[in-house]
Write an enzyme that holds these catalytic residues in place. Structure first.
Site, PDB file in Angstrom:
ATOM      1  N   LYS A  39       0.834  -1.205   0.000  1.00  0.00           N
ATOM      2  CA  LYS A  39       0.000   0.000   0.000  1.00  0.00           C
ATOM      3  C   LYS A  39       0.870   1.258   0.000  1.00  0.00           C
ATOM      4  O   LYS A  39       2.071   1.187   0.294  1.00  0.00           O
ATOM      5  CB  LYS A  39      -0.929  -0.017   1.221  1.00  0.00           C
ATOM      6  CG  LYS A  39      -0.204  -0.002   2.556  1.00  0.00           C
ATOM      7  CD  LYS A  39      -1.157  -0.348   3.717  1.00  0.00           C
ATOM      8  CE  LYS A  39      -0.440  -0.304   5.047  1.00  0.00           C
ATOM      9  NZ  LYS A  39      -1.291  -0.816   6.141  1.00  0.00           N
ATOM     10  N   TYR A 254      15.315  30.649   9.927  1.00  0.00           N
ATOM     11  CA  TYR A 254      14.084  31.325  10.341  1.00  0.00           C
ATOM     12  C   TYR A 254      13.968  31.339  11.852  1.00  0.00           C
ATOM     13  O   TYR A 254      14.271  30.336  12.522  1.00  0.00           O
ATOM     14  CB  TYR A 254      12.867  30.586   9.787  1.00  0.00           C
ATOM     15  CG  TYR A 254      12.585  30.833   8.326  1.00  0.00           C
ATOM     16  CD1 TYR A 254      12.318  32.114   7.855  1.00  0.00           C
ATOM     17  CD2 TYR A 254      12.552  29.767   7.441  1.00  0.00           C
ATOM     18  CE1 TYR A 254      12.026  32.317   6.506  1.00  0.00           C
ATOM     19  CE2 TYR A 254      12.253  29.958   6.097  1.00  0.00           C
ATOM     20  CZ  TYR A 254      11.990  31.256   5.635  1.00  0.00           C
ATOM     21  OH  TYR A 254      11.701  31.438   4.315  1.00  0.00           O
TER      22      TYR A 254
HETATM   23  C1  LIG Z   1      -0.551  -1.793   6.833  1.00  0.00           C
HETATM   24  C2  LIG Z   1      -1.100  -3.122   7.211  1.00  0.00           C
HETATM   25  C3  LIG Z   1      -0.254  -4.241   7.300  1.00  0.00           C
HETATM   26  C4  LIG Z   1       1.255  -4.130   7.212  1.00  0.00           C
HETATM   27  O1  LIG Z   1       1.730  -3.615   8.435  1.00  0.00           O
HETATM   28  P1  LIG Z   1       3.306  -3.492   8.735  1.00  0.00           P
HETATM   29  O2  LIG Z   1       3.366  -3.090  10.151  1.00  0.00           O
HETATM   30  O3  LIG Z   1       3.801  -2.414   7.819  1.00  0.00           O
HETATM   31  O4  LIG Z   1       3.911  -4.800   8.441  1.00  0.00           O
HETATM   32  C5  LIG Z   1      -0.838  -5.478   7.498  1.00  0.00           C
HETATM   33  N1  LIG Z   1      -2.179  -5.606   7.666  1.00  0.00           N
HETATM   34  C6  LIG Z   1      -3.020  -4.539   7.627  1.00  0.00           C
HETATM   35  C7  LIG Z   1      -4.469  -4.747   7.832  1.00  0.00           C
HETATM   36  C8  LIG Z   1      -2.507  -3.260   7.417  1.00  0.00           C
HETATM   37  O5  LIG Z   1      -3.338  -2.208   7.392  1.00  0.00           O
END
Ligand SMILES: *Cc1c(COP(=O)(O)O)cnc(C)c1O
Length: 366
Positions: A39, A254
């Site tokens: 993702k 800044y």
């Molecule tokens: C993002 C996600 C993962 C992966 O999690 P990591 O901690 O990056 O390994 C797995 N299952 C779900 C449902 C997620 O939303």
């Protein structure tokens, strides 16, 4: 391919290291399957480059967050199962079918919508502590007691998600494990999945039929209390634009928040918060030049950051010289600790201005 001379920041992504990390987890959990969570464009690192390499290594199941991500991924991944974590939105059944995407059904309305659309392969997500997405116990009981609700749906996986997997001593892990066993009872013949990256390292009891690592594939530490078992994937370098001699009582940046205390040198580097180099790194973060830690001096601006390079030999300090911002001795997790966040946010915030390069097996690192 070397980076062009005009590149001000350079991001090198070691795809071979991602593949090695996936293989390592696959070997740890066998005979359970290791999926890959890809993702947010592989946590900002480029799904078009990484997902096909994982497929070539034997990975067959890929998780994205949104339908759009699934549609885009399908272009680079003609085969392989693509699961969409956010589930079907009303009116998207045709998108799922056209691109052969499998929805994760997170609620009874999503189940009903998917059933009304004709039903097909799907994943059932049950909630065991997150209270974010997933069917609750009552909803699950209705589902198992009323076959019409599932209609022609074909659940291929039943999953849940751990809330505290990175805290090995948390009692929540065992409670979720027990709840998952109990709630899966009504779906005896369906494959099960509970663990993401950190869950993999909680032991075989958490592996079930499939694990869903994301962060660990990209080199983030899934075991925060222990040294990182994963190979590093990301190197981010920025170029020095200008070096200047400074002395007390000058100030930097800044708000004049950094007061120069002694004669020294500053290097102005072409990276800022617009690049995902967080503003919270001001007066707290650091880079590395020639193995020497160089602290951020003053606030981080949109396009520029000043580093105190007083301790660095002059030969390494000239316009165009490189500063390691994320690298082998200064990981995304380290930058996150300086910035007051987690490595996940550092990776997914990596900016659009970086020149990117993907290394496959056999290519030398930067
Ligand atoms: C993002 C996600 C993962 C992966 O999690 P990591 O901690 O990056 O390994 C797995 N299952 C779900 C449902 C997620 O939303």
């Amino acid at each position: 391919m070397p980076f062009p001379a005009r590149a001000t920041t350079m991001l090198t992504i070691d795809v071979a290291a991602v593949v090695a990390n996936w293989r390592r987890i696959a070997a740890m959990v066998a005979p359970a399957e290791a999926a890959a969570v890809v993702k947010a464009d592989c946590y900002g690192l480029g799904a078009a480059h990484i997902a096909p390499a994982l497929f070539a290594a034997g990975c067959r199941s890929f998780f994205v967050a949104t339908i759009d991500e699934g549609i885009r991924l399908r272009r680079d991944l003609p085969d392989g199962a693509i699961y969409v974590l956010s589930g079907p939105l009303p009116g998207t059944e045709a998108d799922f079918a056209a691109h052969r995407l499998i929805p994760v059904l997170n609620s009874l309305p999503q189940v009903a919508g998917w059933t009304a659309g004709g039903g097909a392969a799907c994943v059932i997500h049950i909630d065991t502590a997150m209270n974010r997405l997933g069917l609750e116990q009552g909803e699950l009981e209705r589902l198992t007691s009323d076959p019409q609700l599932l209609g022609a749906n074909r659940p291929v996986l039943i999953m849940s998600h751990l809330a505290c997997a990175d805290e090995t001593q948390s009692p929540v892990n065992q409670a979720q494990l027990t709840a998952f066993h109990r709630l899966c009872g009504g779906f005896a013949a369906i494959r099960r999945s509970l663990a993401a990256s950190s869950g993999v390292f909680l032991g075989p009891a958490f592996h079930f039929d499939m694990v869903r690592p994301g962060a660990a594939l990209y080199g983030l530490n899934p075991t925060p209390d222990h040294p990182n078992p994963m190979a590093q994937v990301v190197r981010l370098q920025g170029k020095i634009l200008q070096v200047r001699d400074v002395d007390s009582p000058m100030t930097v940046g800044y708000g004049a928040t950094h007061r120069v205390a002694r004669r020294g040198r500053l290097a102005t580097v072409a990276i800022g918060y617009a690049d995902g180099w967080f503003r919270s790194l001001g007066n707290r973060g650091h880079g590395v030049i020639g193995g020497i830690k160089v602290p951020v001096a003053g606030r981080v601006s949109m396009d520029l950051t000043s580093f105190d390079v007083t301790e660095v030999p002059s030969a390494l300090l000239h316009p165009g010289a490189l500063v390691d911002l994320i690298g082998p001795t200064h990981t995304a997790d380290d930058v996150a600790a300086d910035a007051g966040t987690i490595g996940y946010e550092i990776l997914t915030a990596l900016g659009r201005r970086h020149h990117r390069r993907w290394l496959s097996a056999g290519e030398a690192g930067a």
